[in-house]
Design an enzyme around this catalytic site. Structure first.
Site, PDB file in Angstrom:
ATOM      1  N   ASP A  12       0.883  -1.172  -0.066  1.00 43.15           N
ATOM      2  CA  ASP A  12      -0.042  -0.038   0.001  1.00 43.15           C
ATOM      3  C   ASP A  12       1.021   1.103   0.143  1.00 43.15           C
ATOM      4  O   ASP A  12       2.086   0.957   0.355  1.00 43.15           O
ATOM      5  CB  ASP A  12      -0.954   0.093   1.355  1.00 43.15           C
ATOM      6  CG  ASP A  12      -1.843   1.024   0.974  1.00 43.15           C
ATOM      7  OD1 ASP A  12      -2.211   1.544   0.079  1.00 43.15           O
ATOM      8  OD2 ASP A  12      -2.153   1.773   2.116  1.00 43.15           O
ATOM      9  N   SER A  13       0.195   2.533  -0.425  1.00 47.47           N
ATOM     10  CA  SER A  13       1.099   3.723  -0.435  1.00 47.47           C
ATOM     11  C   SER A  13       1.255   4.160   0.963  1.00 47.47           C
ATOM     12  O   SER A  13       2.132   4.975   1.311  1.00 47.47           O
ATOM     13  CB  SER A  13       0.460   4.636  -1.361  1.00 47.47           C
ATOM     14  OG  SER A  13      -1.034   4.982  -0.758  1.00 47.47           O
ATOM     15  N   GLY A  45      -3.215   9.139  -4.181  1.00 49.55           N
ATOM     16  CA  GLY A  45      -4.282   9.521  -4.539  1.00 49.55           C
ATOM     17  C   GLY A  45      -4.627  10.662  -5.444  1.00 49.55           C
ATOM     18  O   GLY A  45      -5.310  10.615  -6.544  1.00 49.55           O
ATOM     19  N   CYS A  75      -4.324  -1.375  -2.182  1.00 53.85           N
ATOM     20  CA  CYS A  75      -4.450   0.083  -2.310  1.00 53.85           C
ATOM     21  C   CYS A  75      -5.387   0.140  -3.484  1.00 53.85           C
ATOM     22  O   CYS A  75      -4.818  -0.396  -4.643  1.00 53.85           O
ATOM     23  CB  CYS A  75      -2.902   0.551  -2.601  1.00 53.85           C
ATOM     24  SG  CYS A  75      -3.150   2.522  -3.109  1.00 53.85           S
ATOM     25  N   GLU A 160      -5.084   9.574   9.146  1.00 56.86           N
ATOM     26  CA  GLU A 160      -3.784   9.539   9.308  1.00 56.86           C
ATOM     27  C   GLU A 160      -3.117  10.776  10.330  1.00 56.86           C
ATOM     28  O   GLU A 160      -2.117  10.549  10.767  1.00 56.86           O
ATOM     29  CB  GLU A 160      -2.919   9.553   7.948  1.00 56.86           C
ATOM     30  CG  GLU A 160      -3.082   8.585   6.886  1.00 56.86           C
ATOM     31  CD  GLU A 160      -2.092   8.355   5.920  1.00 56.86           C
ATOM     32  OE1 GLU A 160      -1.102   9.458   5.729  1.00 56.86           O
ATOM     33  OE2 GLU A 160      -2.021   7.496   5.283  1.00 56.86           O
ATOM     34  N   CYS A 194     -11.710   2.748  -0.053  1.00 53.14           N
ATOM     35  CA  CYS A 194     -10.511   3.135   0.358  1.00 53.14           C
ATOM     36  C   CYS A 194     -10.009   2.425   1.732  1.00 53.14           C
ATOM     37  O   CYS A 194     -11.045   2.382   2.643  1.00 53.14           O
ATOM     38  CB  CYS A 194     -10.470   4.847   0.587  1.00 53.14           C
ATOM     39  SG  CYS A 194      -9.003   5.270   1.257  1.00 53.14           S
ATOM     40  N   HIS A 196      -8.432   3.266   4.074  1.00 49.38           N
ATOM     41  CA  HIS A 196      -8.557   4.056   5.129  1.00 49.38           C
ATOM     42  C   HIS A 196      -9.880   4.062   5.812  1.00 49.38           C
ATOM     43  O   HIS A 196      -9.995   4.533   7.189  1.00 49.38           O
ATOM     44  CB  HIS A 196      -7.945   5.596   5.094  1.00 49.38           C
ATOM     45  CG  HIS A 196      -6.510   5.633   5.098  1.00 49.38           C
ATOM     46  ND1 HIS A 196      -5.752   4.952   3.735  1.00 49.38           N
ATOM     47  CD2 HIS A 196      -5.614   6.509   5.669  1.00 49.38           C
ATOM     48  CE1 HIS A 196      -4.446   5.411   3.896  1.00 49.38           C
ATOM     49  NE2 HIS A 196      -4.336   6.088   5.258  1.00 49.38           N
TER      50      HIS A 196
END
Length: 275
Positions: A12-13, A45, A75, A160, A194, A196
């Site tokens: 993942d990024s 993104g 991702c 984040e 997503c 997150h």
């Protein structure tokens, strides 16, 4: 890495893919896994297709160097902007015996099974929405579905920065849920496209209609991977099974470990990877 250890790679990024890895490990705990977060270059993104492709390919190569025979792009942006090129252009010459899978296809194969009205909302980053990847893939399996997309650019920074449980997040969550529902009040299924967004799921439930079905990708991807390994015993045989977990980050290990513990749900100790 020990040649006898051939883990499943998860990329993942940043941190979001850990919500996918968490579900995969719960479903398939016997396998070895190595997670790579490209935190030094996140977010993906907002980046161009070419940039995401080159960054993703570079990280996939590093996972191959770690012994991975199978890599999951956990991702949505990388799956949307890089997976096809890697599968079609790079693997045949770079590593014909290895496999790279994404998170979009498994999700689109089942999403229509959850909606009764035939109207599905997709919440994602701007990059994923712009790519139209979900629209294109869902059309292949459920052409009768009506799809409505909403880009939520503030949600990843909220998560984040540790604000996903704060009252300040309520405004941005409600704002985007309201915008999505304004497109059609008949939407009965929301896809969190997503990795997150599962950390915001409680606030999403509060902002969404009470009868809404909300889908996170983790369990879908875990079930899909289990099915894939069952259907491809030749790949399964190449994946080592010693219950080992390795975490790599391209940025600060201290920062990664602190954030990753939130996404993964248990303490994480990472190793720095210099690109």
């Amino acid at each position: 890495m020990d040649k006898e250890v051939q883990p499943i790679g998860v990329f993942d990024s940043g941190y979001g893919g850990l919500t996918i890895l968490r579900e995969i490990v719960q479903k398939l705990p016997q396998y070895d896994y190595v997670y790579l977060g490209d935190n030094a270059r996140t977010p993906y993104g907002t980046r161009s297709f070419d940039t995401v492709y080159h960054y993703t390919l570079e990280c996939v190569r590093h996972l191959f160097d770690q012994g991975c025979r199978l890599v999951i792009l956990a991702c949505n942006t990388a799956s949307a902007k890089a997976l096809r090129n890697i599968q079609q252009l790079d693997l045949p010459t770079l590593a014909p015996g290895r496999r790279v899978l994404g998170v979009i296809r498994p999700t689109t194969e089942v999403i229509g099974n959850y909606s009764k009205t035939g109207q599905v909302g997709i919440l994602a980053t701007r990059g994923t929405v712009t790519s139209e990847s979900y629209v294109v893939e869902i059309e292949k399996f459920f052409p009768e579905l009506q799809l409505f997309q909403e880009a939520c650019p503030m949600w990843v920074p909220l998560v984040e920065n540790g604000e996903y449980a704060s009252s300040g997040a309520d405004y941005f969550v409600k704002q985007h849920i309201d915008r999505l529902m304004a497109q059609s009040p008949e939407i009965d299924t929301l896809l969190l496209a997503c990795t997150h967004y599962p950390l915001l799921v409680d606030k999403i439930r509060q902002a969404a209609p009470s009868n809404m079905t909300i889908l996170s990708q983790g369990s879908i991807i875990a079930n899909s991977l289990s099915d894939y390994l069952n259907r491809h015993p030749e790949i399964d045989a190449q994946c080592s099974k010693h219950h080992q977990r390795t975490f790599l980050t391209t940025d600060s290990t201290d920062d990664f470990d602190r954030q990753a513990t939130v996404f993964y749900g248990e303490p994480v100790q990472s190793v720095h990877l210099a690109l």
